[in-house]
Design a protein around this motif. Structure first.
Motif, PDB file in Angstrom:
ATOM      1  N   SER A 110     -14.667   6.021 -10.487  1.00  0.00           N
ATOM      2  CA  SER A 110     -14.755   6.858  -9.292  1.00  0.00           C
ATOM      3  C   SER A 110     -14.177   8.232  -9.617  1.00  0.00           C
ATOM      4  CB  SER A 110     -13.958   6.222  -8.152  1.00  0.00           C
ATOM      5  OG  SER A 110     -12.575   6.254  -8.470  1.00  0.00           O
ATOM      6  N   ALA A 111     -14.449   9.194  -8.735  1.00  0.00           N
ATOM      7  CA  ALA A 111     -13.957  10.561  -8.976  1.00  0.00           C
ATOM      8  C   ALA A 111     -12.430  10.571  -9.070  1.00  0.00           C
ATOM      9  CB  ALA A 111     -14.435  11.486  -7.864  1.00  0.00           C
ATOM     10  N   VAL A 112     -11.777   9.840  -8.174  1.00  0.00           N
ATOM     11  CA  VAL A 112     -10.305   9.898  -8.187  1.00  0.00           C
ATOM     12  C   VAL A 112      -9.763   9.170  -9.416  1.00  0.00           C
ATOM     13  CG1 VAL A 112      -9.837   7.857  -6.725  1.00  0.00           C
ATOM     14  CG2 VAL A 112      -8.229   9.774  -6.735  1.00  0.00           C
ATOM     15  N   ASP A 113     -10.401   8.093  -9.820  1.00  0.00           N
ATOM     16  CA  ASP A 113      -9.934   7.388 -11.025  1.00  0.00           C
ATOM     17  C   ASP A 113     -10.130   8.270 -12.267  1.00  0.00           C
ATOM     18  OD1 ASP A 113      -9.243   5.274  -9.457  1.00  0.00           O
ATOM     19  OD2 ASP A 113     -10.781   3.897 -10.189  1.00  0.00           O
ATOM     20  N   ALA A 114     -11.261   8.936 -12.337  1.00  0.00           N
ATOM     21  CA  ALA A 114     -11.486   9.842 -13.470  1.00  0.00           C
ATOM     22  C   ALA A 114     -10.449  10.966 -13.456  1.00  0.00           C
ATOM     23  CB  ALA A 114     -12.898  10.415 -13.408  1.00  0.00           C
ATOM     24  N   GLY A 152       0.837  -1.208   0.000  1.00  0.00           N
ATOM     25  CA  GLY A 152       0.000   0.000   0.000  1.00  0.00           C
ATOM     26  C   GLY A 152       0.863   1.246   0.000  1.00  0.00           C
ATOM     27  N   ALA A 153       0.289   2.330  -0.548  1.00  0.00           N
ATOM     28  CA  ALA A 153       1.069   3.549  -0.755  1.00  0.00           C
ATOM     29  C   ALA A 153       1.595   4.138   0.551  1.00  0.00           C
ATOM     30  CB  ALA A 153       0.220   4.595  -1.475  1.00  0.00           C
ATOM     31  N   LYS A 194      -9.013  -0.450  -5.413  1.00  0.00           N
ATOM     32  CA  LYS A 194      -9.746   0.441  -4.492  1.00  0.00           C
ATOM     33  C   LYS A 194      -8.832   1.488  -3.866  1.00  0.00           C
ATOM     34  CE  LYS A 194     -13.704  -2.338  -4.158  1.00  0.00           C
ATOM     35  NZ  LYS A 194     -13.822  -2.382  -5.625  1.00  0.00           N
ATOM     36  N   ASP A 195      -7.934   2.020  -4.672  1.00  0.00           N
ATOM     37  CA  ASP A 195      -7.117   3.186  -4.298  1.00  0.00           C
ATOM     38  C   ASP A 195      -6.053   2.913  -3.229  1.00  0.00           C
ATOM     39  OD1 ASP A 195      -8.869   4.457  -6.039  1.00  0.00           O
ATOM     40  OD2 ASP A 195     -10.180   5.117  -4.407  1.00  0.00           O
ATOM     41  N   LYS A 196      -5.783   1.636  -2.957  1.00  0.00           N
ATOM     42  CA  LYS A 196      -4.804   1.285  -1.919  1.00  0.00           C
ATOM     43  C   LYS A 196      -3.401   1.795  -2.252  1.00  0.00           C
ATOM     44  CE  LYS A 196      -2.880  -2.818   0.297  1.00  0.00           C
ATOM     45  NZ  LYS A 196      -2.596  -4.246   0.160  1.00  0.00           N
ATOM     46  N   HIS A 197      -3.139   1.956  -3.551  1.00  0.00           N
ATOM     47  CA  HIS A 197      -1.778   2.307  -3.967  1.00  0.00           C
ATOM     48  C   HIS A 197      -1.658   3.766  -4.393  1.00  0.00           C
ATOM     49  CE1 HIS A 197      -0.961  -1.942  -3.618  1.00  0.00           C
ATOM     50  NE2 HIS A 197      -2.008  -2.188  -4.375  1.00  0.00           N
ATOM     51  N   LEU A 198      -2.648   4.559  -3.991  1.00  0.00           N
ATOM     52  CA  LEU A 198      -2.598   5.988  -4.330  1.00  0.00           C
ATOM     53  C   LEU A 198      -2.034   6.790  -3.171  1.00  0.00           C
ATOM     54  CD1 LEU A 198      -5.980   6.645  -6.173  1.00  0.00           C
ATOM     55  CD2 LEU A 198      -3.670   6.524  -7.156  1.00  0.00           C
ATOM     56  N   PRO A 199      -1.071   7.664  -3.455  1.00  0.00           N
ATOM     57  CA  PRO A 199      -0.527   8.535  -2.409  1.00  0.00           C
ATOM     58  C   PRO A 199      -1.536   9.644  -2.087  1.00  0.00           C
ATOM     59  CG  PRO A 199       0.400   9.130  -4.535  1.00  0.00           C
ATOM     60  CD  PRO A 199      -0.461   7.924  -4.772  1.00  0.00           C
ATOM     61  N   PRO A 200      -1.383  10.307  -0.940  1.00  0.00           N
ATOM     62  CA  PRO A 200      -2.359  11.333  -0.528  1.00  0.00           C
ATOM     63  C   PRO A 200      -2.579  12.431  -1.576  1.00  0.00           C
ATOM     64  CG  PRO A 200      -0.811  10.872   1.250  1.00  0.00           C
ATOM     65  CD  PRO A 200      -0.344  10.091   0.064  1.00  0.00           C
TER      66      PRO A 200
END
Ligand SMILES: [Zn+2]
Length: 288
Positions: free
Chosen positions: A129-133, A11-12, A81-87
């Motif tokens: 999702s919003a963050v993916d878009a 995870g990030a 599900k965004d586990k690897h996205l930094p803040p």
């Protein structure tokens, strides 16, 4: 077009080079790259994004020692599900994220002179999702300023089509988009639709168990005159951070030892194979 040498799924929030011994990883990975080189692999596209184990200095060492060109990427991975996205993926705008990715292209990654050859992003299932878009928007902005192609981990045709629509609205041509993991989509009409739109359809995961299915997938595209839009890979490797000795490593060899012979047996010419393994990757990685 899509392989990995080292991946950390922690995870990030925790992924860091301090979680493994780079010298040990180097020793484990190198023989597989030398084997790939001997099998005929000149260039390997390493698709591990930042925060999932992208290690530029390790990639450089491995490339120099093996003689395999290793291409790396910029971008963030929004699948799982965004586990690897930094803040910053949540806090910043698409413009700000694009500025970060563009910086890696213009100045080099993490203090090196090494630049990304492509973007690698990832999205979950449609509707995005919003963050993916936002990642797709950031990729579009980066593509428009750098010409870097966009490879996106996308498990279904519906999500791929949504990404293509976003890119189209942002003025990015379909040829700059690589639908990564298209083999996971069972509905072949979506492969056709995306390829006819001009994007790349990438059938990853070639393994001993999948050779027949992969030959089938590529044959279906060839029959429709769409071989020029197809990419393939093992999606193999990799040193698994957190597992003893890096865990079970899958070699980068089936493509050369089993898949190509199976294609030839299915009626593909040497020229078809060259299109699939040399011309298409070259085209896909040409900056648009
Ligand atoms: Zn992968």
């Amino acid at each position: 077009m899509h392989e990995h040498v080292l991946v950390d799924f922690i995870g990030a929030d925790q992924a860091s080079p301090s979680r493994y011994d780079a010298d040990q990883a180097f020793k484990v990975i190198l023989p597989y790259l030398i084997k790939a080189k001997n099998d005929g692999c000149q260039t390997l596209v390493e698709c591990t994004p930042a925060y999932l184990g992208r290690d530029i200095r390790l990639l450089r060492r491995l490339s120099e020692a093996s003689g395999v060109n290793i291409l790396t990427n910029t971008g963030y991975y929004g699948a799982a599900k965004d586990k690897h996205l930094p803040p910053q993926a949540f806090a910043e705008s698409a413009d700000q994220l694009a500025a970060r990715w563009r910086m890696e292209y213009e100045r080099g990654i993490e203090g090196t002179s090494i630049k990304p050859a492509l973007m690698k992003i990832g999205v979950d299932e449609a509707p995005l999702s919003a963050v993916d878009a936002k990642l797709v928007q950031a990729a579009a902005l980066t593509c428009r300023s750098t010409g870097l192609p966009i490879a996106s981990h996308t498990s279904t045709g519906r999500a791929a089509i949504e990404e293509l629509e976003l890119l189209d609205r942002a003025g990015v041509p379909a040829r700059s988009f690589i639908w990564v993991h298209a083999h996971n989509e069972r509905d072949g009409s979506l492969h056709t639709r995306v390829a006819k739109a001009g994007a790349w359809v990438e059938f990853d995961g070639i393994s001993d168990a999948s050779v027949d299915r992969h030959v089938d997938l590529v044959t279906q595209m060839k029959t429709q005159g769409l071989l020029e839009r197809v990419l393939v890979s093992h999606d193999a490797g990799w040193y698994r951070v957190g597992e003893p000795g890096g865990g079970q490593f899958r070699a980068y060899d089936t493509l050369f030892t089993k898949f190509v012979p199976a294609l030839m047996a299915a009626g593909f010419s040497k020229d078809d194979v060259r299109v699939l393994l040399v011309e298409n990757p070259r085209q896909a990685l040409t900056r648009g």
